[in-house]
Write a protein that holds these residues in place. Structure first.
Motif, mmCIF file in Angstrom:
data_model
loop_
_atom_site.group_PDB
_atom_site.id
_atom_site.type_symbol
_atom_site.label_atom_id
_atom_site.label_comp_id
_atom_site.label_asym_id
_atom_site.label_seq_id
_atom_site.Cartn_x
_atom_site.Cartn_y
_atom_site.Cartn_z
ATOM 1 N N PRO A 30 39.249 51.281 19.212
ATOM 2 C CA PRO A 30 38.892 51.304 20.232
ATOM 3 C C PRO A 30 38.249 52.774 20.207
ATOM 4 N N SER A 31 36.235 52.387 20.475
ATOM 5 C CA SER A 31 36.110 53.677 20.414
ATOM 6 C C SER A 31 35.951 54.984 21.144
ATOM 7 N N THR A 32 36.263 55.923 20.597
ATOM 8 C CA THR A 32 36.344 57.007 21.671
ATOM 9 C C THR A 32 35.272 57.636 22.426
ATOM 10 N N ASN A 33 35.143 57.535 23.424
ATOM 11 C CA ASN A 33 33.626 58.015 24.216
ATOM 12 C C ASN A 33 33.555 58.949 24.129
ATOM 13 N N HIS A 34 34.574 59.781 24.335
ATOM 14 C CA HIS A 34 34.275 61.384 24.535
ATOM 15 C C HIS A 34 33.689 62.730 23.340
ATOM 16 N N ASP A 35 34.335 61.559 22.456
ATOM 17 C CA ASP A 35 33.880 62.316 20.441
ATOM 18 C C ASP A 35 33.476 60.405 19.448
ATOM 19 N N PRO A 36 33.031 60.130 19.958
ATOM 20 C CA PRO A 36 33.550 58.820 18.888
ATOM 21 C C PRO A 36 33.355 59.673 17.321
ATOM 22 N N SER A 37 33.357 60.728 16.757
ATOM 23 C CA SER A 37 33.165 60.851 15.320
ATOM 24 C C SER A 37 35.193 60.743 15.376
ATOM 25 N N ILE A 38 35.934 61.091 16.322
ATOM 26 C CA ILE A 38 37.171 60.441 16.064
ATOM 27 C C ILE A 38 37.827 59.164 16.060
ATOM 28 N N GLY A 39 37.326 58.218 16.866
ATOM 29 C CA GLY A 39 37.463 56.507 17.149
ATOM 30 C C GLY A 39 37.122 56.447 14.803
ATOM 31 N N THR A 40 35.876 57.564 14.859
ATOM 32 C CA THR A 40 35.519 56.792 13.451
ATOM 33 C C THR A 40 35.944 57.072 12.218
ATOM 34 N N MET A 41 36.643 58.135 12.494
ATOM 35 C CA MET A 41 37.543 58.723 11.874
ATOM 36 C C MET A 41 38.893 58.158 11.146
ATOM 37 N N ASP A 42 39.193 58.240 12.594
ATOM 38 C CA ASP A 42 40.778 57.435 12.659
ATOM 39 C C ASP A 42 40.513 56.097 11.539
ATOM 40 N N GLY A 43 39.206 55.242 12.283
ATOM 41 C CA GLY A 43 39.154 53.665 11.964
ATOM 42 C C GLY A 43 39.260 53.970 10.083
ATOM 43 N N ILE A 44 38.184 54.712 9.734
ATOM 44 C CA ILE A 44 38.463 54.633 8.068
ATOM 45 C C ILE A 44 39.511 55.357 7.844
ATOM 46 N N LYS A 45 40.104 55.750 8.422
ATOM 47 C CA LYS A 45 41.453 56.275 7.982
ATOM 48 C C LYS A 45 42.176 55.064 7.252
ATOM 49 N N VAL A 46 42.447 54.277 8.897
ATOM 50 C CA VAL A 46 42.623 52.869 8.748
ATOM 51 C C VAL A 46 42.894 51.863 7.817
ATOM 52 N N ALA A 48 40.789 52.574 5.095
ATOM 53 C CA ALA A 48 40.986 52.681 3.470
ATOM 54 C C ALA A 48 42.632 52.570 3.354
ATOM 55 N N GLU A 49 43.369 52.675 4.234
ATOM 56 C CA GLU A 49 44.426 52.134 3.886
ATOM 57 C C GLU A 49 45.188 50.580 3.564
ATOM 58 N N GLN A 50 44.627 49.875 4.561
ATOM 59 C CA GLN A 50 44.393 48.553 4.326
ATOM 60 C C GLN A 50 43.977 47.822 3.034
ATOM 61 N N ALA A 51 42.742 48.623 2.732
ATOM 62 C CA ALA A 51 42.061 48.342 1.200
ATOM 63 C C ALA A 51 43.379 48.630 0.576
ATOM 64 N N GLY A 52 43.835 49.804 0.445
ATOM 65 C CA GLY A 52 44.669 50.663 -0.511
ATOM 66 C C GLY A 52 43.559 51.503 -1.071
ATOM 67 N N ILE A 53 43.419 52.443 -0.543
ATOM 68 C CA ILE A 53 42.898 52.991 -1.586
ATOM 69 C C ILE A 53 42.698 54.625 -0.602
ATOM 70 N N ASP A 54 41.925 55.512 -1.024
ATOM 71 C CA ASP A 54 42.152 56.786 -0.032
ATOM 72 C C ASP A 54 40.387 57.588 0.213
#
Length: 693
Positions: A30-46, A48-54
């Motif tokens: 889900p997008s975090t419309n008040h600050d899209p950078s939060i949803g973006t970085m949270d999505g990147i972390k998830v 990366a975990e799915q791909a097994g990388i840092d």
């Protein structure tokens, strides 16, 4: 090399991680419309975990965003002040004197009702430069200081500076910028000579004001995202998609954020071009259908077409920026179906949105939508919606369609559901026709790329209606825009106005200006750290016949500017005019109005990998059979058919099956109609064509 593409929409943020070894990992959050950078970085972390990388192992970060677009559409930009030439205070108010409703005395003019710059904040100063760039009235610097102080007292967040003929001589605007930095250094500054250095006063003023309107919020967002990405060591820099289909760095996007308008929409077209080429069909029409809207693009030979600069609008405002030819209509999975007081059956453009959403979502929505219609028809199943991760209720969809459509029309629920689908698919068909047939292109020469969560549900019917020979459904239709971010290069377009004619060209002016633009474009790429061997320059010219009021853009050759060079440009214009308007006048003089140099910094592109081959038998991918509603070509009588349901992940290259059929996957569902055949090609795309007789 690992590359990530992130496309931020109003409801969901789509992410795709692409590794050179061919591994693809996708994620939606889900997008975090008040600050899209939060949803973006949270999505990147998830992801990366799915791909097994840092996350620090990600080499390149490409981003598309609707932040600037949403600011404009929602009218919630910054408080803007403007400094302009004496006598031009009301240019933004007057505009082109056009009215949306020509004969109505009672209407709101959008650019006046929702002003980019309130009149009290539009300040004028003595100065004048003519069309040749000569100073007629020197800039009154004391007047500038006085007006800047007024705007500072009013605490405006951005100042737009737009002077008459600044595209020819920017010295006055540049001096005003210096004064603003002395008097009000924290304010966002937007100069017309930097944002839109071309003639046409109203469009240039509007674009400059738009840049100021979206500037503070967008630049803050971009800076936050860049800082968070740097802290997580994700990529060397954040590269953002522009409306022209190229990438720019965070630095450039922060300076001219108006270039980000329609960012994600264009990424979908680029993704469709890459998908078509990978399947061997470079000429594509893209249909990207989401919950609220459908985006339509046409790319002959896989090349983006650019809109005329008088057609590049965002919402109610003119934005004279390079913008790829992609248009949006109000048609999507959430489009609401109604029978109005006059008995008219309509679908869209109003959408139920994500909340409360379609009736089947069981979130309080009671109005039937196109998603509900597909639940009724059996195309979407309760236990497979988003691979079963989202609970939906078919009986709620059935009740909504029956009570609000079927009973009011006196018809069966099957025909009511089919009607909802048909009306919406007709709207999409008309949009594609508008951008293909009516612009000189034959849909039969193209392939239809189905994108978005709902695109593969509609594409089979639209292809039938327009006689498009094939539909291409990519491996991950729902994240095609994110994939498109990984298929383009860093691009900076630098334009200027020249005014010269093909029968008496000013070769010296053309050469000097072309050289200046080439230097400026190259310098921007070098400032971004692009190696010299990866830098190339492209030329184009906006042309028209002498006496016309509108131009067409044509490519221009490299090399020295000579009379032969000018004739080549004129010949290209004659051809473009003939294709666009079905008429050409080879004996007429051609006026070269604007010239452009686009600096291209090549970055590594993704390559769609081949998948495992499995022969023609696709029965191993069938997971169940369901009752679904289908109809023969041009038939108005739907019938219930026992329909196989295929699991997309189990389909192998070479697999072939005939319709009716349903293919399910996490991010989309694909429909193959009666009389159609689906084949899985070597890169895993579903190719849908008419079955052989």
């Amino acid at each position: 090399m690992k590359r990530i593409g992130v496309d931020v929409g109003g409801t969901f943020t789509d992410l795709v991680l692409w590794d050179d070894d061919g591994t693809v990992t996708v994620h939606k959050t889900p997008s975090t419309n008040h600050d899209p950078s939060i949803g973006t970085m949270d999505g990147i972390k998830v992801l990366a975990e799915q791909a097994g990388i840092d996350p620090s192992e990600i080499d390149m970060f490409f981003h598309g965003t609707t932040v600037a677009t949403n600011i404009v559409l929602e009218h919630n930009g910054s408080d803007v002040g403007m400094i302009t030439t004496d006598g031009f205070r009301d240019l933004l108010h007057i505009a082109r004197k056009k009215r949306p409703l020509n004969y109505s005395n009672y209407q709101d003019l959008p650019w006046q009702k929702w002003q980019l710059v309130p009149r009290r904040n539009r300040r004028t100063v003595p100065e004048r430069i003519d069309a040749a760039g000569n100073v007629i009235t020197p800039l009154d610097e004391e007047a500038v200081r006085r007006e800047v102080r007024v705007l500072r007292e009013r605490q405006v967040e951005a100042i737009a500076v737009a002077f008459l003929h600044a595209y020819r001589n920017p010295s006055h605007e540049q001096r005003v910028k210096e004064i603003i930095l002395e008097e009000y250094p924290e304010v966002f500054i937007s100069l017309s000579s930097e944002v839109a250095p071309q003639y046409r006063e109203y469009e240039r003023f509007s674009t400059t004001a738009l840049n100021a309107f979206v500037g503070p919020k967008t630049s803050t967002y971009v800076a936050n995202l860049a800082d968070k990405a740097a802290a997580a060591k994700v990529g060397e820099d954040v590269h953002l998609m522009t409306s022209a289909g190229g990438l720019v760095t965070a630095r450039s996007a922060s300076e001219i954020p108006v270039s980000l308008l329609t960012s994600g929409v264009v990424a979908g077209l680029l993704g469709g071009c890459a998908i078509g080429k990978a399947s061997g069909f470079p000429s594509v029409i893209t249909l990207d259908v989401g919950g609220t809207s459908a985006d339509v693009g046409v790319a002959p030979d896989g090349r983006l077409r650019m809109k005329h600069l008088l057609d590049t609008r965002i919402g109610d405002y003119h934005a004279m920026i390079p913008m790829a030819e992609v248009d949006t209509i109000g048609a999507g999975g959430g489009s609401v179906a109604v029978v109005d007081e006059g008995g008219m059956f309509r679908v869209g453009p109003r959408s139920a949105g994500a909340y409360p959403g379609p009736a089947c979502y069981d979130r309080g929505g009671v109005e039937p939508t196109s998603t509900d219609a597909m639940m009724v028809m059996g195309w979407l199943r309760e236990d497979s919606f988003l691979s079963g991760t989202m609970a939906v209720k078919r009986d709620l969809a059935v009740d909504a369609v029956r009570e609000q459509i079927a009973e009011k029309l006196g018809t069966s629920i099957e025909k009511a559901a089919m009607g909802i689908f048909t009306i919406l698919s007709h709207s999409m068909t008309e949009a594609i026709s508008l951008h293909s047939v009516r612009k000189g292109y034959d849909p039969r020469d193209f392939s239809l790329v189905a994108e978005g969560g709902a695109g593969p549900l509609y594409a089979w019917q639209i292809a039938e209606q327009l006689s498009i020979p094939r539909v291409i459904v990519p491996g991950h239709p729902g994240i095609t825009s994110a994939v498109g971010l990984l298929t383009t290069d860093i691009r900076y377009e630098v334009p200027t106005t020249v005014w010269t004619a093909s029968d008496d060209p000013d070769l010296a002016l053309l050469q000097s200006e072309m050289d200046r633009l080439a230097t400026e474009a190259g310098d921007q790429l070098r400032a971004d750290g692009i190696p010299e061997q990866d830098v190339s320059l492209e030329r184009s010219v906006d042309c028209r016949y002498v006496g016309q009021g509108y131009e067409l853009r044509v490519p221009a050759p490299a090399g020295e500017i000579t009379t032969e060079w000018v004739q080549q440009v004129a010949d290209a214009f004659h051809e473009a005019h003939g294709r666009t308007y079905s008429q050409r006048f080879d004996d007429k003089s051609v006026q070269l109005v604007n010239i452009r140099v686009t600096g291209v910094g090549t970055v590594p592109h993704v390559e769609i990998q081949e998948i495992e081959s499995g022969g023609t038998d696709a029965s191993g991918a069938i997971k169940t059979t369901t009752r679904a509603l289908f109809w023969e070509r041009d038939s108005a009588d739907p019938v219930w058919v026992d329909t196989p349901v295929y699991q997309r992940e189990k389909l192998l290259a070479g697999n072939t099956f005939t319709g009716p059929a349903i293919v399910e996957q996490f991010d989309s569902t694909t429909i193959i109609g009666i009389g159609q055949q689906a084949t899985i090609d070597k890169v895993g795309h579903i190719i849908i064509e008419r079955a052989s007789a």
